[in-house]
Scaffold this active site. Structure first.
Site, PDB file in Angstrom:
ATOM      1  CB  VAL A 150      -0.877  -0.102   1.226  1.00  0.00           C
ATOM      2  CG1 VAL A 150      -0.024  -0.009   2.495  1.00  0.00           C
ATOM      3  CG2 VAL A 150      -1.976   1.227   1.242  1.00  0.00           C
ATOM      4  CG  HIS A 201      -2.902  -6.172   5.076  1.00  0.00           C
ATOM      5  ND1 HIS A 201      -3.456  -5.836   6.124  1.00  0.00           N
ATOM      6  CD2 HIS A 201      -3.479  -5.832   3.948  1.00  0.00           C
ATOM      7  CE1 HIS A 201      -4.288  -4.520   5.839  1.00  0.00           C
ATOM      8  NE2 HIS A 201      -4.354  -4.792   4.389  1.00  0.00           N
TER       9      HIS A 201
END
Length: 471
Positions: A150, A201
């Protein structure tokens, strides 16, 4: 501070939470009608906020219609409706599982939650570990097989756990949970499980939603109400996670505790038979009613209809958008806002005709339906447009201008709203180079508050991306 010391430590909220839990237990059992309205409130808040935080565009009113009436109002995307229903199903699953002492929390159940909320495989825009924009296929109910990265607000690329180490890290997380589940503060346990999960994640997508579902499973398991992280509070939530990233685990624990205080206080009000409506809830109900009841009637264009729509869009959409765009002014050499009526640029002042009106002030000749100094009872309006021109990007090696326009085209029974990069310059409003937002609505269907927030976010992200691309 390690996780053990955080979980055993008293925080500034510890005593307050202890008191509130004791007070709620004292008021049990709750009357059926009070339990029903509390469950409804928490169900709506959790589903709406957890999905809205991840980009779901359904408004609060639309979410309520979908969850409790199985109705869809307005132009809600089918994918967002499916996503909301699937998330609600996952919430029901964790509530039921928390009641079953024979079913422990497992990695398989976590994978099943991911499969439920994502519904089916799909393609999504992504960032490579090197920071390159790409697309990847999202596999559901399986740990990631490719890296997920990200771009942070600072522009840096943050890489989560690699696909190779994810199974081991998830196994260690589950072992940590089993070792601590029976003797550590359940709120701290839930908060830190949530944080550790987010650090890994493990899935291609849906990690935030699954982490919040599992956090609330742990709370349900300990007879506590769920945590609702409000989408409007996203910045504080992300800041707490970022502080935890640099070792301040107490930051995320304290943040989750503050949300538990809200849930406990709400539950106590319900148990006492008091109102659990918050500031703004009445407005949300009116919005839902408007969506449900008023969008079925037909309204045609008149000067009054056009004028009311103009005023609404000006105050509720353009002015907040312009205020946000003005925050980028420092990046450009010059910034201006232009207005266009029927495609022609409008000067800030108009020359008053000579003769008997020569001495009149503008206010004295102001017409009832005035748009950009045009009386639309006399001058029929076909379109209006605002354009924010940000000229000459300072950091670019060549001349780069960004022009964001908002245009309303008035048709007989509907209006077309377009927002995007505009080619407008000088005296004539030209077509849009890039249409970022486009909505074709009937006249009695207005843009709601949540939609305005999404629009401003979309446009802001586009400007940020353009500035970065032209560095």
């Amino acid at each position: 501070m390690n996780s053990g010391s955080v979980m055993n430590a008293k925080t500034e909220n510890t005593e307050k939470i202890k008191f509130l839990i004791s007070e709620l237990k004292r008021l049990m059992p709750m009357q059926d009608k009070d339990r029903s309205r509390l469950d409804r409130k928490l169900r709506l808040e959790f589903n709406y906020n957890s999905n809205h935080m991840e980009g779901n565009t359904l408004t609060y009113g639309q979410t309520e219609l979908v969850l409790f009436f199985d109705k869809v109002a307005g132009d809600a995307p089918l994918s967002d409706v499916e996503e909301m229903k699937a998330h609600d199903l996952a919430l029901i699953q964790i509530e039921e599982m928390a009641k079953d002492d024979e079913r422990p929390l497992t990695e398989q159940f976590i994978k099943e939650l991911n499969e439920i909320i994502l519904v089916r495989p799909y393609w999504k825009e992504a960032i490579s570990p090197e920071g390159i924009s790409t697309r990847k296929q999202i596999e559901i109910g399986k740990y990631k097989s490719t890296p997920n990265s990200v771009r942070l607000r600072s522009g840096e690329i943050h890489n989560y756990a690699s696909p190779e180490e994810t199974p081991t890290l998830m196994g260690e997380l589950m072992e940590w949970y089993r070792e601590n589940m029976n003797h550590l503060n359940p709120i701290h346990l839930a908060a830190l499980f949530h944080y550790k999960f987010v650090c890994i994640h493990p899935f291609d997508d849906g990690n935030g939603r699954v982490s919040r579902l599992i956090m609330n499973y742990i709370l349900f398991k300990n007879n506590l109400p769920p945590i609702i992280i409000k989408s409007k509070d996203k910045e504080k939530y992300l800041t707490a996670l970022q502080k935890a990233d640099v070792g301040d685990l107490e930051a995320i624990v304290s943040y989750i505790e503050s949300q538990m205080i809200w849930s406990l206080e709400l539950s106590i009000k319900a148990a006492k038979g008091q109102s659990i409506d918050e500031h703004g809830d009445v407005e949300k109900e009116i919005e839902m009613l408007r969506r449900e009841k008023l969008t079925s009637s037909q309204i045609y264009k008149t000067p009054k209809v056009a004028y009311n729509l103009f005023n609404f869009m000006k105050g509720e959409l353009w002015e907040p958008l312009e205020q946000t765009l003005s925050k980028f002014d420092d990046f450009f050499s010059e910034a201006k806002t232009y207005r266009y009526f029927n495609g022609i640029k409008v000067d800030k002042t108009r020359t008053i005709r000579s003769g008997i009106l020569a001495f009149a002030t503008r206010e004295e000749i102001e017409k009832e339906y005035n748009i950009f100094e045009h009386d639309i009872a006399e001058d029929e309006v076909s379109s209006i447009q605002w354009t924010r021109q940000m000229l000459s990007l300072k950091s670019a090696s060549k001349k780069v201008d960004i022009k964001i326009g908002l245009k309303i085209e008035f048709n007989e029974s509907s209006y077309l709203l377009t927002i995007g990069e505009s080619n407008s310059s000088g005296k004539v409003a030209h077509s849009f180079n890039v249409a970022l937002i486009q909505k074709d609505n009937i006249y009695n269907k207005l843009i709601m508050t949540d939609e305005v927030e999404n629009i401003i976010k979309t446009i802001s992200n586009h400007v940020i991306e353009q500035i970065r691309l032209n560095d």
